[in-house]
Design a protein around this motif. Structure first.
Motif, mmCIF file in Angstrom:
data_model
loop_
_atom_site.group_PDB
_atom_site.id
_atom_site.type_symbol
_atom_site.label_atom_id
_atom_site.label_comp_id
_atom_site.label_asym_id
_atom_site.label_seq_id
_atom_site.Cartn_x
_atom_site.Cartn_y
_atom_site.Cartn_z
ATOM 1 N N TRP A 332 0.807 -1.224 0.000
ATOM 2 C CA TRP A 332 0.000 0.000 0.000
ATOM 3 C C TRP A 332 0.842 1.277 0.000
ATOM 4 C CZ3 TRP A 332 1.062 2.509 4.565
ATOM 5 C CH2 TRP A 332 1.460 1.709 5.655
ATOM 6 N N TYR A 339 -2.289 -0.359 -5.740
ATOM 7 C CA TYR A 339 -2.803 -0.462 -4.372
ATOM 8 C C TYR A 339 -2.276 0.645 -3.455
ATOM 9 C CZ TYR A 339 -4.080 -5.121 -5.964
ATOM 10 O OH TYR A 339 -4.609 -6.186 -6.656
ATOM 11 N N ASP A 346 -6.966 1.160 -6.828
ATOM 12 C CA ASP A 346 -7.641 0.045 -6.159
ATOM 13 C C ASP A 346 -7.798 0.365 -4.666
ATOM 14 O OD1 ASP A 346 -8.088 -2.610 -4.865
ATOM 15 O OD2 ASP A 346 -7.836 -3.342 -6.902
ATOM 16 N N HIS A 348 -8.335 -1.747 -2.242
ATOM 17 C CA HIS A 348 -8.124 -2.963 -1.458
ATOM 18 C C HIS A 348 -7.638 -2.647 -0.046
ATOM 19 C CE1 HIS A 348 -7.237 -7.176 -0.712
ATOM 20 N NE2 HIS A 348 -5.986 -6.874 -0.398
#
Length: 521
Positions: A332, A339, A346, A348
């Motif tokens: 991240w 991500y 995204d 996520h």
């Protein structure tokens, strides 16, 4: 020393326990020589007789404060998370008879605490022997009526303030009574030696020496015995006045089981907190049955003493490594990643919100290779050996001398862990701050749920041919690595101590984290 100390020494005489008679008499003699006023009771046949002895002991405690010491040698057991001492003629046809036939240990603790509020209270329990007489359950073979909740070991009891509870063995385990040709039980033999040889040593260090002696003597036994204690003393206690007028403060052995330590990094800051895990032997796998085939067959494993992270590696600890090395950023934070929570498309990881970057939450979004790199960096920073735990070490430490689905029992309960159905405020939403729930008996937090933890081992589809010495099991599917412990959005059946999954070593995920292990001692 004078006569301000009071001691109760109790035991009973089952045919299959030869040592307690000698244990009680020898302890009475040693304590008398140390200045205690001793009340010695032998062959207490009923619960009423045991209560009467406890009350006599209480009445002899001075009102102005004293050292009250209660020693018991013989049979004890655990039922529904309560501990009991058993008189010689106890007969329990059903569970309804337990409270009428045997004595709760907290009955002793309550009387000590109320009668001796200004003094020091010490309780020593050489119970939970490796054989439980069938006489307890009548000759009508009614043990099965409550066998599911009956346990041979004691559950852990927290010592009230100003007191100490010493157990002959760790919670939920049994102790060795002693060899046929020896006078005393294994535990009391080492306790007597310590009281005779070094009564002027602080009691916590004295009990450490007893623990080491018992561990060494039983290291080759089928089940290794590890003495345990719960300490809430507010001042140092010595059985005899130290030879020095102003004794130096005790220096706990940093490598004794249960001790917590933290190695220094090169910049002077502290590394992760580590807990020394005792050596021992345990059953690994689906002990309770009902698990997956990859949790079988259940097998015995011997584990050497080692150290394990008290907590899962936190965001703060891991990002310190990332900043120092400029590599192995979590998914991240990775530049250019879809991500990335700032530049990616995204969501996520974004769904975790602010906890993702909270320094006291466990790190997620790291691969097995990332975890290994962090452990190698710790080794370089501290000059000590850090690594990922083997799968056997992980399960041994997570079980902490238990054989239930979770270390506290077979029911998930409520608010004991973080999973989808654990009853916590983080369930199926996000990670919890490390240490939000109670530690297991070995002093480790969050071994049930919160985040999956990478292990060192490659994947094997079952335990056929597994090593019996706790080392990494090489071979198998080298393209996959083991993860254990479950996570915040897996259900209770998937956070059992025996449950296991696998994934690619370069795969990163929103619930994948880790904790480290350290050198053997």
């Amino acid at each position: 020393i004078g006569d301000y100390r009071n001691a109760y020494v109790g035991k009973y005489e089952f045919d299959d326990l030869r040592n307690p008679v000698n244990d009680a008499k020898d302890m009475a003699k040693v304590l008398t020589n140390l200045g205690f006023k001793v009340i010695l009771k032998l062959n207490l046949k009923t619960r009423a007789a045991m209560k009467k002895a406890v009350l006599e002991f209480r009445e002899n405690l001075p009102e102005t404060g004293a050292v009250g010491l209660f020693y018991f040698s013989g049979h004890g057991f655990q039922y529904q998370n309560a501990n009991y001492l058993v008189p010689t003629k106890a007969v329990m046809p059903t569970a309804l008879d337990i409270e009428d036939e045997v004595l709760r240990t907290d009955y002793v603790l309550r009387h000590l605490e109320q009668a001796n509020r200004q003094g020091v209270n010490i309780v020593i329990l050489d119970a939970c022997r490796d054989s439980i007489p069938t006489d307890f359950f009548d000759d009508r073979k009614n043990k099965g009526l409550f066998e599911a909740d009956f346990k041979a070991g004691f559950t852990n009891m927290q010592a009230p303030i100003g007191s100490l509870i010493a157990y002959a063995t760790a919670p939920n385990t049994t102790s060795w009574g002693g060899l046929p040709n020896e006078r005393n039980s294994v535990y009391t033999k080492h306790l007597l030696k310590a009281l005779r040889d070094k009564p002027d040593v602080n009691i916590t260090r004295l009990l450490m020496s007893v623990r080491k002696g018992v561990i060494q003597e039983t290291k080759n036994a089928q089940v290794q015995q590890v003495p345990w204690d719960s300490v809430s003393l507010t001042d140092p206690f010595y059985f005899a006045q130290p030879t020095s007028i102003t004794p130096p403060p005790p220096s706990p052995d940093p490598f004794a089981p249960g001790q917590v330590f933290s190695d220094r990094l090169q910049n002077g800051s502290s590394g992760p907190e580590m807990v020394v895990i005792p050596a021992g032997r345990f059953r690994m796998g689906d002990i309770q049955d009902g698990g997956a085939s990859d949790e079988k067959p259940v097998h015995w494993v011997n584990v050497d003493q080692f150290a394990m992270g008290k907590y899962e590696v936190t965001v703060g600890e891991y990002l310190r490594f990332v900043r120092k090395t400029g590599s192995h950023a979590p998914e991240w934070m990775e530049t250019g990643s879809d991500y990335n929570i700032k530049t990616g498309t995204d969501d996520h990881y974004k769904k975790l919100g602010s906890v993702l970057t909270n320094e006291n939450h466990p790190i997620v979004g790291i691969s097995w290779h990332d975890a290994v790199a962090y452990a190698e960096w710790l080794s370089q920073q501290t000059g000590k050996q850090y690594r990922l735990p083997t799968e056997a070490e992980w399960e041994y430490a997570a079980r902490a001398s238990t054989e239930t689905k979770y270390w506290w029992g077979n029911d998930i309960g409520s608010n004991k862990a973080n999973c989808d159905g654990c009853g916590s405020r983080w369930d199926n939403k996000q990670t919890a701050p490390v240490g939000s729930f109670s530690a297991n008996p070995y002093g480790l937090y969050d071994t049930v749920g919160n985040v999956w933890e990478w292990n060192a081992d490659p994947w094997h589809g079952n335990y056929e041919g597994a090593p019996t010495d706790g080392r990494v099991w090489e071979g198998g599917d080298e393209s996959s690595r083991v993860l254990r412990g479950g996570s915040w959005y897996y259900n209770p059946s998937n956070v059992r101590t025996a449950f296991r999954i696998r994934d690619y070593p370069d795969y990163r995920y929103v619930s994948y984290g880790f904790r480290v292990a350290a050198r053997a001692f």
